[in-house]
Design an enzyme around this catalytic site. Structure first.
Site, PDB file in Angstrom:
ATOM      1  N   HIS A  96      16.181  32.409  64.191  1.00  0.00           N
ATOM      2  CA  HIS A  96      16.486  33.104  62.939  1.00  0.00           C
ATOM      3  C   HIS A  96      17.659  32.386  62.282  1.00  0.00           C
ATOM      4  CE1 HIS A  96      17.247  37.226  60.748  1.00  0.00           C
ATOM      5  NE2 HIS A  96      17.313  36.183  59.936  1.00  0.00           N
ATOM      6  N   GLU A 174      19.184  30.482  55.216  1.00  0.00           N
ATOM      7  CA  GLU A 174      20.140  30.627  56.310  1.00  0.00           C
ATOM      8  C   GLU A 174      21.404  29.806  56.069  1.00  0.00           C
ATOM      9  OE1 GLU A 174      20.040  32.718  59.109  1.00  0.00           O
ATOM     10  OE2 GLU A 174      18.526  33.602  57.808  1.00  0.00           O
ATOM     11  N   HIS A 178      24.837  31.980  55.236  1.00  0.00           N
ATOM     12  CA  HIS A 178      25.707  32.060  56.408  1.00  0.00           C
ATOM     13  C   HIS A 178      26.611  30.842  56.612  1.00  0.00           C
ATOM     14  CE1 HIS A 178      23.624  35.708  57.508  1.00  0.00           C
ATOM     15  NE2 HIS A 178      22.462  35.079  57.451  1.00  0.00           N
TER      16      HIS A 178
END
EC number: 4.6.1.19
Length: 309
Positions: A96, A174, A178
């Site tokens: 993930h 992602e 992040h």
């Protein structure tokens, strides 16, 4: 050399030159390094993130404030893009991401919109009202190719598989959400010779390194916990199986009123940078969304997975 070979060599040279690569000697391509410039960290104090007792002066040396690092994984049973060849790896959970939670469990997101490569930002509007514009440029997979990292791209396509969208879109999400909030991936950490998208490729490398530390499928299987459409498990069984191998209890996520196992998050403090530091697992700060009993760890659709060993 035949005219055809000469033409092929010329095309290769042009492609390499446009990508900013170089030839160290005739006939061999040079794959550039993407790691940051960390020589200044040698003289800095050494500690695990979230355990320091003094202010971190050089944030390139330790993730801050996002020092509670989560390596997160999915258990999907299909991708929705099987006809396009986007399949899940057999006998393996998928990546993930790698998330920089703050030490108190809160988190930031989309911290640098100049490095926004997410075609479908989520959320599209941040809590402070900032709008995150959708990215419309080339996919981040082209960034990886430009650095000559076919090995990394192959691994990501095998193990970092999206459900319902192209893989590269997911990877861009992602990084943008992040990595831009992780201080050790700040552009300034790469020094005066920083090359565009170097930080992106470096982040992907770091995610893969962290993922290798947590082989979820195998850790569960060694405790007799395997996918089944008939057997159910308790949350304690799942937690104890992982704790026996990592020393800590991760977050397990479930859908369908807490009955269908779908994800796991491994929480860690990091000694050094998120790229190369040592990860020390700690207990999850987030309560599981799974029920105490009756958890189903479903088998995958056979046409949705492939052997990638």
């Amino acid at each position: 050399m035949s005219p055809l070979l000469k033409l092929a060599a010329l095309i290769c040279f042009v492609v390499v030159a446009q990508a900013g690569l170089s030839f160290p000697f005739p006939g061999q391509l040079s794959i550039p390094n993407t790691f940051p410039q960390l020589s200044a960290c040698i003289s800095e104090s050494s500690f695990f993130s979230c355990e320091n007792t003094t202010t971190i002066s050089n944030t390139c040396c330790s993730p801050t404030p996002g020092g509670l690092v989560l390596q997160t994984q999915f258990w999907d049973t299909f991708t929705g893009l099987e006809k396009k060849g986007q399949l899940l790896p057999k006998n393996s959970w998928t990546i993930h991401g790698l998330w920089p939670d703050n030490c108190d469990g809160s988190f930031e997101q989309y911290c640098d919109l100049s490095r926004q490569f997410d075609p479908t930002p989520s959320p599209a509007i941040l809590p402070d009202g900032t709008v995150v514009p959708p990215y419309t440029g080339p996919g981040v997979d082209t960034f990886i190719k430009a650095f000559g990292r076919d090995d990394l791209l192959e691994f990501m396509n095998n193990y970092w598989v999206s459900q319902g969208s192209p893989n590269a879109n997911f990877w861009g999400h992602e990084f943008s959400k992040h990595a831009t909030c992780t201080s050790t991936f700040d552009v300034a950490c790469y020094g005066p010779h920083y090359r565009k998208h170097q930080d992106v490729v470096d982040f992907f490398d770091a995610v893969v390194r962290a993922y290798h530390q947590y082989p979820t499928f195998n850790m569960l299987a060694t405790a007799g916990i395997t996918p089944s459409n008939t057997t159910t498990y308790t949350l304690s069984q799942l937690q104890n199986a992982i704790k026996a191998q990592t020393g800590s209890i991760p977050f397990f996520g479930c859908t369908t009123n807490g009955t269908i196992l779908s994800e796991v998050w491994y929480f860690s403090h990091v000694h050094g940078t998120e790229q190369f530091g040592s990860y020390k697992t700690v207990d999850s700060t987030t309560k599981s969304s799974c029920g105490a009993t009756g958890i189903r760890y479903l088998e995958r659709t056979h046409t949705s997975e492939r052997e990638v060993r």
